[in-house]
Design an enzyme around this catalytic site. Structure first.
Site, mmCIF file in Angstrom:
data_model
loop_
_atom_site.group_PDB
_atom_site.id
_atom_site.type_symbol
_atom_site.label_atom_id
_atom_site.label_comp_id
_atom_site.label_asym_id
_atom_site.label_seq_id
_atom_site.Cartn_x
_atom_site.Cartn_y
_atom_site.Cartn_z
ATOM 1 N N GLY A 1 24.114 8.852 32.992
ATOM 2 C CA GLY A 1 24.558 7.316 33.472
ATOM 3 C C GLY A 1 25.726 7.383 34.102
ATOM 4 O O GLY A 1 26.059 6.733 35.087
ATOM 5 N N ARG B 1 29.204 3.896 23.222
ATOM 6 C CA ARG B 1 28.818 4.418 24.657
ATOM 7 C C ARG B 1 27.655 3.604 25.358
ATOM 8 O O ARG B 1 26.572 3.548 24.734
ATOM 9 C CB ARG B 1 28.597 5.857 24.595
ATOM 10 C CG ARG B 1 28.471 6.447 26.052
ATOM 11 C CD ARG B 1 26.894 6.479 26.394
ATOM 12 N NE ARG B 1 26.650 7.308 27.810
ATOM 13 C CZ ARG B 1 25.663 7.247 28.370
ATOM 14 N NH1 ARG B 1 24.320 6.701 27.817
ATOM 15 N NH2 ARG B 1 25.393 7.895 29.551
ATOM 16 N N THR C 1 14.728 7.121 29.302
ATOM 17 C CA THR C 1 14.952 6.046 29.989
ATOM 18 C C THR C 1 13.557 5.798 30.721
ATOM 19 O O THR C 1 13.273 6.669 31.334
ATOM 20 C CB THR C 1 16.152 5.963 31.140
ATOM 21 O OG1 THR C 1 17.190 6.442 30.320
ATOM 22 C CG2 THR C 1 16.228 4.745 31.971
HETATM 23 C C1 SD4 Z 1 21.800 6.947 30.046
HETATM 24 N N1 SD4 Z 1 20.541 6.858 32.052
HETATM 25 O O1 SD4 Z 1 22.020 6.396 29.157
HETATM 26 C C2 SD4 Z 1 20.668 6.960 30.640
HETATM 27 C C3 SD4 Z 1 19.828 8.399 29.979
HETATM 28 C C4 SD4 Z 1 18.511 8.718 30.829
HETATM 29 O O2 SD4 Z 1 16.767 9.921 30.750
HETATM 30 O O3 SD4 Z 1 18.250 8.297 31.765
HETATM 31 N N2 SD4 Z 1 17.679 9.244 30.091
HETATM 32 O O4 SD4 Z 1 22.807 7.195 30.693
#
Ligand code: SD4
Length: 342
Positions: A255, A229, A201
């Site tokens: 998340g 999801r 992310t």
């Molecule tokens: C999620 N927050 O899909 C994101 C994943 C993430 O580093 O931050 N990965 O939940």
């Protein structure tokens, strides 16, 4: 250090000969402005694209969009179409963007479109809506001139997916496989050769020369997630929140945990009540950890924030979170975040 009005007046009297007049009228001490911060060390790619916009006096909104485009273009990186797929082998993208007037746009479960943040911006600027998902988001993107990409996995993602398939049980994983790790927990995202986890992310926050804040968050989500999801990243108030009077925050990590506490909205509210960006991120992490301190040992969440004065800060559940800051000399510096567990 926070400076109250009286100490600011005292400080500015001493510093007056050296203070730019516009800083004095702005009523704030000399701080980081413009400034851009992004999650993780890969934030260097994002910040390098955002900085030229800010340096020329451009809008924070344009800067964060450029940050997103750069990182989504980087097939070797971790977000965008180069990211890890879901359990069915499809890359699905989530992203959002928010400006200084609380305008916002978001897309989720979007497939085969390279720049989800730009689709989110288009939605924000040309429709009365805030959030589009799945086939509808793709239809909107195509109708607005975005190109349909092939849907083929990047070589790295393909390798990771094949590895994952060997051991995969097609069900949501409840317990973690990497206890006390630096990783994200239940979804067992792909590990890098150095043993760390993929950072999938990118959240970027910018304060421009006019003193306006904007932010974006873009992700391919947790690797090998259930089909459909969606995590925190495209959700305004969870993966990103901007309040131009106070500050802005973004998040990375698991998340579900962030959504449960409306994490970035919480960070901004803590700043509204006087917390510095780091204190605000720490309080939000504590809110998450205190729900279940034992279980909190099993996942990672990191918050990153900037306030209206350009002060920045971060805090995470586990060690290993970091952010990149670019200001002044335009060089990105990677800063490790403090964490709840050591
Ligand atoms: C999620 N927050 O899909 C994101 C994943 C993430 O580093 O931050 N990965 O939940």
């Amino acid at each position: 250090m926070r400076t109250n009005r009286r100490s600011f007046l005292r400080l500015s009297a001493i510093a007056l000969p050296f203070t730019r007049v516009n800083q004095l009228f702005a009523g704030t001490p000399a701080a980081n402005k413009p400034v851009v911060i992004s999650t993780w060390d890969s934030g260097q790619i994002a910040n390098a694209a955002a900085w030229p916009v800010l340096e020329k006096g451009g809008r924070a909104l344009d800067a964060v969009e450029q940050a997103a485009i750069a990182i989504e273009n980087d097939i070797n990186c971790c977000v965008g179409l180069g990211g890890n797929p879901d359990r069915d082998g499809h890359v699905t993208l989530d992203a959002c963007i928010m400006d200084e007037k609380s305008n916002c746009g978001a897309v989720a479960f979007l497939e085969r479109i390279k720049h989800p943040v730009s689709v989110a911006r288009k939605l924000m600027e040309t429709t009365p809506h805030v959030f589009l998902v799945g086939a509808g988001a793709q239809q909107f993107a195509l109708a607005n001139g975005f190109k349909l990409e092939s849907g083929k996995l990047s070589p790295d993602a393909e390798k990771e997916y094949k590895k994952w398939l060997q051991k995969a049980e097609y069900k949501p994983v409840i317990n973690i496989e990497h206890k006390q790790s630096k990783g994200h927990g239940p979804f067992a995202p792909a590990r890098l050769d150095n043993g760390d986890f993929n950072h999938d992310t990118m959240g970027t926050l910018a304060l421009d020369a006019q003193g306006n804040l904007s932010g974006m968050c873009t992700t391919s989500g947790m690797g090998f997630k259930m089909r459909g999801r969606v995590g925190d990243s495209p959700i305004i108030g969870a993966g990103l929140f901007v309040d131009n009077e106070i500050g802005a925050a973004t998040s990375s990590g698991q998340g579900e945990e962030v959504i449960r506490v409306a994490g970035t909205h919480l960070v901004v509210e803590f700043m509204r009540n006087g917390a510095s960006p780091e204190e605000a991120c720490k309080k939000a992490v504590e809110r998450i950890v205190n729900r279940d301190p034992e279980r909190a040992k099993t996942f990672q969440v990191g918050f990153l924030a900037v306030n209206k004065q350009g002060e920045v800060g971060a805090y995470s559940v586990q060690p290993g979170f970091a952010y990149t800051i670019t200001t002044g000399d335009g060089k990105g510096k990677v800063v490790p975040s403090k964490s709840h567990f050591s």
